[in-house]
Design an enzyme around this catalytic site. Structure first.
Site, PDB file in Angstrom:
ATOM      1  CB  CYS A   3      -1.047   0.061   1.336  1.00  0.00           C
ATOM      2  SG  CYS A   3      -2.388   1.149   0.960  1.00  0.00           S
ATOM      3  CG  HIS A  16      -3.754  -3.356   3.743  1.00  0.00           C
ATOM      4  ND1 HIS A  16      -2.463  -3.012   4.358  1.00  0.00           N
ATOM      5  CD2 HIS A  16      -4.266  -1.909   3.162  1.00  0.00           C
ATOM      6  CE1 HIS A  16      -2.110  -1.467   4.172  1.00  0.00           C
ATOM      7  NE2 HIS A  16      -3.310  -1.285   3.468  1.00  0.00           N
TER       8      HIS A  16
END
Length: 483
Positions: free
Chosen positions: A329, A427
């Site tokens: 991310c 994630h």
């Protein structure tokens, strides 16, 4: 319909864990229970079934209640992006960024969202299990409170107060907290729970007797300290690890000031073949097989922090010696050539040079992308599932060699031509046993053991419910829960 609230004498007293335990315990009683936290301040979050964002702890509590996470379970989420400011998320969607003073005035509006969510959950479930935030006795925060007694008073619910004896001063914590509450709030507290006790309970009994006599309120129970309990932390980084095998993969994660979703690394902490080390400010990055750049709520300022600690040079040196680098991310965004924030979403508007390890740029946009996704890693075509939470839109030629092929037809992330650098927006990718094994093999570990992380979490939730049955007054709990 019944609502029961758990409040704590301090942060990290055990509120999240106790609510998780009570949710699973209530389901064992045949009751449909739903977790709820009015206001949460955390950088660990989860994507819900209705496409929003809530605190990670509420997602674990939802699992304990055998439910899919929903935005009503955590209607107000604050994600700090500086020491004095935070992104405000209402019903799963980011609505604004404001400083602490402005948010104090905004709490009346936030309370409307809290009560609306509670009303919907109360209509759908016979039992709402509520987690407070921090302590109800923070004098400077009591005006307009929506997270603790302000909420309890608004919905007229009973409260259990939990304190951590491992910190020391447990009786002062409990009595002092009670003394700082108003008479009506004191009456709302129906009992005390002491958490993380080690030793002979007989030695504690005189204190328990004194506490009940002093306050006129019962001690609902004393929960033991459980060394090997691993549930995802709401905010603080958990560095405990399981016993390791002789041959391990050395993994290093630099801890950035605005690190987010560091629960990504919990499966690695629990893996018997992985030695995971978090590196803090002023520390050198040690020799490792894999360096992972984590998610970040403020990518440009965390990039500056990374450089100030000399970690950029350490990463380049690590790559020259054949090591691997993974970005997740915000960490993915750092691997590129530029990060642009023209709207000033995460701080002052402007641009920052990335690490230049992958050929793309990222621009932060107002609309955050929130998705639960499935797909396949480019590595070994391994099945992977995870979730996306990001405001960045990434573009550039580096994306022509993606890291993940998603089931919805999109491609995600990028990998370098030499195979040393791998970046993804996903994630939770280490929670997928097949994907985790593929990534560990890529990083240099042979004969990887597959670890069922979801199974481990489910095991610990069951253990928590067992502790409730064994150590708490379940008769009083049944009464408070309306069972």
């Amino acid at each position: 319909m019944t609502t029961l609230m758990v409040q704590g004498t301090t942060s990290d007293a055990g509120k999240s864990t106790l609510v998780t335990a009570l949710c699973r315990w209530a389901t064992r009683q045949g009751v449909a229970v739903v977790p709820f936290k009015p206001q949460n301040m955390a950088l660990n979050s989860a994507v819900t079934a209705d496409g929003g964002e809530i605190g990670r702890a509420q997602a674990v509590q939802a699992q304990a209640a055998f439910l899919e996470p929903h935005t009503d379970m955590n209607p107000v989420l604050l994600k700090p992006n500086s020491d004095t400011g935070a992104q405000v998320i209402i019903h799963g969607r980011a609505v604004t960024t404001m400083n602490a003073v402005a948010y104090h005035d905004y709490k009346a509006i936030a309370m409307q969202a809290v009560l609306a969510s509670h009303e919907r959950l109360s209509a759908a479930y016979p039992l709402v299990m509520v987690e407070g935030a921090g302590s109800p006795a923070e004098i400077n925060l009591r005006a307009g409170d929506i997270a603790n007694m302000g909420f309890a008073e608004a919905v007229d619910c009973p409260v259990l107060l939990i304190a951590d004896i491992n910190r020391g001063g447990v009786f002062a914590h409990l009595v002092g907290t009670l003394e700082l509450l108003s008479p009506s709030e004191q009456a709302r507290v129906k009992g005390f729970i002491i958490n993380r006790f080690r030793g002979d309970i007989a030695l504690l009994q005189p204190g328990l007797d004194w506490l009940e006599q002093r306050t006129g309120k019962p001690v609902v129970g004393v929960l033991p300290y459980v060394m090997d309990l691993h549930l995802e932390a709401e905010d603080g980084i958990d560095q405990r690890q399981t016993d390791k095998a002789e041959q391990v993969l050395k993994v290093v994660v630099p801890v950035l000031p605005r690190i987010s979703n560091h629960t990504d690394f919990d499966p690695l902490r629990l893996h018997p073949q992985v030695d995971l080390q978090f590196v803090g400010p002023g520390q050198a990055i040690p020799s490792a097989d894999l360096i992972i750049l984590p998610g970040s709520k403020s990518v440009r300022s965390d990039l500056a922090y990374l450089r100030a600690n000399g970690w950029d040079a350490a990463i380049n040196r690590h790559l020259r010696y054949g090591g691997k680098v993974l970005g997740i991310c915000g960490g993915l965004q750092m691997l590129g050539e530029q990060v642009h924030d023209p709207l000033g979403l995460e701080g002052a508007a402007g641009s920052s040079a990335g690490l230049g390890l992958l050929a793309f740029e990222t621009q932060l946009e107002a609309d955050k992308q929130l998705r639960n996704v499935r797909g396949r890693l480019a590595l070994e075509n391994a099945a992977v599932s995870g979730y996306e939470i990001h405001a960045g839109v990434t573009s550039g030629p580096g994306l022509e060699t993606p890291a993940v092929h998603l089931d919805d037809g999109r491609c995600d992330g990028a990998q370098s031509a030499d195979g040393q650098v791998f970046g993804t927006y996903l994630h939770g990718l280490f929670e997928s046993p097949e994907a985790s094994a593929a990534l560990l093999r890529w990083a240099g570990l042979s004969d990887v053991q597959e670890v069922d992380y979801h199974g481990l979490r489910e095991r610990d939730i069951e253990r928590l419910a067992d502790l409730v049955e064994k150590h708490l007054d379940t008769g009083l709990l049944r009464q408070l829960c309306g069972i």
